[in-house]
Design an enzyme around this catalytic site. Structure first.
Site, PDB file in Angstrom:
ATOM      1  N   ASP A 279      -2.761   5.072  -2.149  1.00  0.00           N
ATOM      2  CA  ASP A 279      -4.224   5.111  -1.108  1.00  0.00           C
ATOM      3  C   ASP A 279      -4.227   6.947  -2.021  1.00  0.00           C
ATOM      4  O   ASP A 279      -3.636   7.888  -2.232  1.00  0.00           O
ATOM      5  CB  ASP A 279      -3.672   5.321  -0.190  1.00  0.00           C
ATOM      6  CG  ASP A 279      -5.025   5.505   0.563  1.00  0.00           C
ATOM      7  OD1 ASP A 279      -5.403   4.930   0.796  1.00  0.00           O
ATOM      8  OD2 ASP A 279      -4.857   6.750   1.714  1.00  0.00           O
TER       9      ASP A 279
ATOM     10  N   HIS B  86     -11.104  -3.904   2.929  1.00  0.00           N
ATOM     11  CA  HIS B  86     -10.270  -3.358   4.822  1.00  0.00           C
ATOM     12  C   HIS B  86     -11.583  -1.918   4.771  1.00  0.00           C
ATOM     13  O   HIS B  86     -11.470  -1.890   5.904  1.00  0.00           O
ATOM     14  CB  HIS B  86      -8.960  -3.035   5.082  1.00  0.00           C
ATOM     15  CG  HIS B  86      -8.876  -1.824   3.415  1.00  0.00           C
ATOM     16  ND1 HIS B  86      -8.711  -2.205   2.519  1.00  0.00           N
ATOM     17  CD2 HIS B  86      -8.193  -0.975   4.062  1.00  0.00           C
ATOM     18  CE1 HIS B  86      -7.785  -0.543   1.964  1.00  0.00           C
ATOM     19  NE2 HIS B  86      -7.749   0.180   2.659  1.00  0.00           N
ATOM     20  N   ASP B  87     -12.096  -1.263   3.479  1.00  0.00           N
ATOM     21  CA  ASP B  87     -12.914  -0.109   3.859  1.00  0.00           C
ATOM     22  C   ASP B  87     -14.366  -0.089   3.317  1.00  0.00           C
ATOM     23  O   ASP B  87     -15.239   0.119   4.265  1.00  0.00           O
ATOM     24  CB  ASP B  87     -12.529   0.505   2.843  1.00  0.00           C
ATOM     25  CG  ASP B  87     -10.915   1.687   3.659  1.00  0.00           C
ATOM     26  OD1 ASP B  87     -10.868   1.213   4.593  1.00  0.00           O
ATOM     27  OD2 ASP B  87     -10.460   2.516   2.473  1.00  0.00           O
TER      28      ASP B  87
ATOM     29  N   ASP C 181       0.815  -0.999   0.324  1.00  0.00           N
ATOM     30  CA  ASP C 181      -0.184   0.062   0.145  1.00  0.00           C
ATOM     31  C   ASP C 181       0.940   0.735  -0.058  1.00  0.00           C
ATOM     32  O   ASP C 181       1.889   1.303   0.817  1.00  0.00           O
ATOM     33  CB  ASP C 181      -0.458  -0.238   1.453  1.00  0.00           C
ATOM     34  CG  ASP C 181      -2.094   0.048   1.098  1.00  0.00           C
ATOM     35  OD1 ASP C 181      -3.053   1.392   0.044  1.00  0.00           O
ATOM     36  OD2 ASP C 181      -3.313  -0.611   1.224  1.00  0.00           O
TER      37      ASP C 181
ATOM     38  N   GLU D 128      -6.995   4.254  -5.895  1.00  0.00           N
ATOM     39  CA  GLU D 128      -7.875   4.271  -5.335  1.00  0.00           C
ATOM     40  C   GLU D 128      -8.655   5.376  -6.084  1.00  0.00           C
ATOM     41  O   GLU D 128      -8.314   6.598  -5.246  1.00  0.00           O
ATOM     42  CB  GLU D 128      -7.777   4.118  -3.398  1.00  0.00           C
ATOM     43  CG  GLU D 128      -8.843   4.229  -2.878  1.00  0.00           C
ATOM     44  CD  GLU D 128      -8.673   4.874  -1.361  1.00  0.00           C
ATOM     45  OE1 GLU D 128      -9.662   4.522  -0.933  1.00  0.00           O
ATOM     46  OE2 GLU D 128      -7.719   5.345  -1.328  1.00  0.00           O
TER      47      GLU D 128
END
Length: 576
Positions: free
Chosen positions: A210, A344-345, A103, A267
């Site tokens: 991210d 994960h979100d 990430d 993202e």
């Protein structure tokens, strides 16, 4: 069938397995997942038929936002392990034919990062301009006000007053996550060296990037339009997403990445036009390999606050439109796309888009969603636990079991605004039970032993394991050919076998107005894939394509003996 189109990049036909380190496997009994735990599970990961693992942030961090607040890009969070553990993990992945991506969190750092510590030390610090500092504004009564009305993604003002230097700094997320100033070329160079090249030189194969469209803010830092008249802060995505220099920065970043043939998946929130997305992922632009669009996983969320919504908040036609938007990216373009329903979100896909009301419907709808995800074009992403059909935390759990700052902030805000109104607090909990990020962060369910086999029986896991782990776990499903896990393995193998259709084929929706059944085709030069998915809990009419002269071969089904009608949450995949 062709297993892949010749000459395509390796990442296009890859299946990527996302790992959340804190919740995957605890090797030393401290209740927190770690890198040695991941190492011990590599054979399991390989058995799924995946090609790449994506590791959520494992960098040194105070963990205010679960590692998305990085204090040192060149070190590892001690409870997870060491730099040497990471080097071993990279090597062991490569030995098994797995690639590994990390990430990349570079819109902001932790306020504990040495860069920010220097930046806030004084207005004359050489690193002052490495972050975004602005003077206060004052109202008619002389009261100090933030530079503008931007709302943080987690609620409240996006600006924090610093007493020592008497200026505000920008934080689009937590107060402890100050935004990096990408306008500063020296800062960008340091980001590339510390956050990217340090790990690329150790052999990582790329990055999930991210908040990739937030680096360039609108230079005027103007007030956002008033969308929420009751609040002194306003959603400002139009002013800090897709800013004027963002493509310049990403082209510069790509110059670094291309030296290593590294892949990127960005993202990309709040980018809702095809033209807007193509600027990031067109191969000719040389910026990102692909992006995550959130049209699908954002279904049902509120506009001002994601939890301020009426559940479920979406229809099947909304879902079809969201899927179409991701599939259209590759139709007649040089771009690439992604396929995912969990990360994960997000809450768990079975609880959000399938049914977790009974064991039978839970299993069947998990398989149906696996069928949909496996037959859509693009690079596929599977989130840990999705392959066994893990579901959201039980409705009976109270706010005390939730750990995510986003969930806690929303509950506390509701409590404050409504003066602890029990009806409003119950509504907040209902929304959290559906949409909170916490659900994906519950410990991985390995077996029916204490702590779901995630951690030793004497440990207290950092998050409570789901109560249903004796019924839903890896060990149980590995022995069962009719399990969700076995079905995912089957679909992953089919995706490889029929890559020209499933990974690269052209998507077309049939019977678009139907609010119960999602029917679509995928086409290559010679074949058609026909997919029918019943998203309802009632039997539905099933009609094949009007191709009487064609042969129909059933490639996948989630019930043993398909009849004329589609049963509740039944799915079928035919080769025509």
């Amino acid at each position: 069938m062709s297993p892949a189109l010749v000459g395509e990049k390796w990442w296009k036909n890859s299946i990527i397995y996302q790992i959340y380190p804190a919740s995957f496997k605890d090797s030393n009994g401290d209740g927190i997942g770690d890198i040695p735990g991941i190492l011990s599970s590599l054979d399991y990961i390989t058995s799924l038929g995946v090609d790449v693992i994506w590791l959520c942030p494992m960098y040194d961090s105070p963990q205010i936002d679960m590692g998305y607040d990085v204090a040192d890009y060149e070190n590892v969070y001690a409870p997870y392990g060491t730099i040497q553990d990471m080097e071993t993990l990279i090597d062991e992945c490569h030995k098994r034919g797995l690639r590994i991506i990390l990430d990349l969190v570079v819109n902001h750092t932790s306020d504990q990062h040495k860069w920010f510590q220097e930046s806030r030390s004084s207005k004359t610090s050489p690193k002052r301009d490495w972050y975004i500092w602005k003077p206060a504004k004052y109202d008619a009564n002389g009261n100090r006000q933030p530079p503008n009305n931007w709302r943080s993604v987690f609620g409240g003002s996006a600006w924090e007053w610093d007493e020592k230097t008497e200026e505000y700094y920008l934080h689009l997320f937590c107060v402890e996550q100050p935004d990096v100033n990408w306008e500063n070329a020296e800062t960008r160079k340091a980001v590339y060296e510390s956050a990217m090249e340090f790990w690329l030189q150790k052999g990582v194969d790329g990055f999930r990037v991210d908040t990739v469209n937030m680096y360039s803010k609108h230079p005027d830092y103007a007030n956002a339009p008033i969308l929420d008249p009751k609040s002194d802060t306003q959603p400002a995505f139009s002013l800090f997403c897709n800013g004027p220099r963002i493509h310049e920065y990403l082209s510069e970043m790509n110059n670094v990445l291309s030296k290593y043939d590294a892949m990127t998946v960005g993202e990309l929130p709040n980018t809702h036009t095809l033209e807007g997305v193509l600027r990031y992922v067109s191969a000719a632009e040389k910026q990102l390999s692909m992006v995550f669009q959130f049209d699908l996983v954002d279904l049902g969320q509120g506009k001002d606050y994601k939890y301020l919504t009426t559940l479920p908040g979406w229809t099947l036609r909304d879902l079809k439109a969201a899927v179409k938007s991701t599939q259209d990216i590759i139709n007649g373009t040089d771009a690439w796309t992604t396929v995912f329903m969990e990360n994960h979100d997000q809450g768990r896909s079975v609880s959000r888009f399938g049914s977790d009301k009974t064991p039978e419907l839970r299993v069947r709808s998990a398989k149906m969603l696996a069928m949909m995800q496996s037959t859509l074009s693009g690079t596929q992403f599977i989130y840990q636990g999705q392959e066994i059909g893990m579901v959201n935390a039980p409705k009976e759990w109270t706010i005390d079991e939730y750990k995510d700052i986003d969930s806690i902030n929303y509950y506390q805000m509701t409590s404050k605004v409504t003066n602890n109104d029990p009806v409003e607090l119950e509504k907040a909990m209902t929304s959290l039970q559906h949409l909170a990020r916490d659900h994906s962060r519950l410990p991985m369910q390995w077996n029916a032993e204490a702590n779901a086999g995630f951690s030793s029986s004497s440990a207290k896991p950092w998050m409570r394991p789901h109560d249903n782990y004796p019924e839903i776990n890896v060990k149980l499903q590995e022995k069962d050919n009719s399990s969700v896990l076995s079905f995912w393995k089957q679909m992953n193998a089919l995706r490889k076998q029929y890559a020209d259709l499933m990974v690269f084929g052209l998507f077309e929706i049939l019977d678009e107005p139907n609010q119960s059944v999602f029917t679509y085709t995928k086409k290559s030069q010679d074949y058609t894939l026909f997919v029918a998915l019943n998203f309802s809990d009632k039997a539905q009419k099933f009609e094949k394509l009007d191709t009487a002269q064609s042969d129909w071969k059933l490639l996948a089904s989630n019930i043993e003996d398909p009849q004329e009608e589609l049963q509740a949450f039944e799915g079928r995949v035919y080769l025509v």
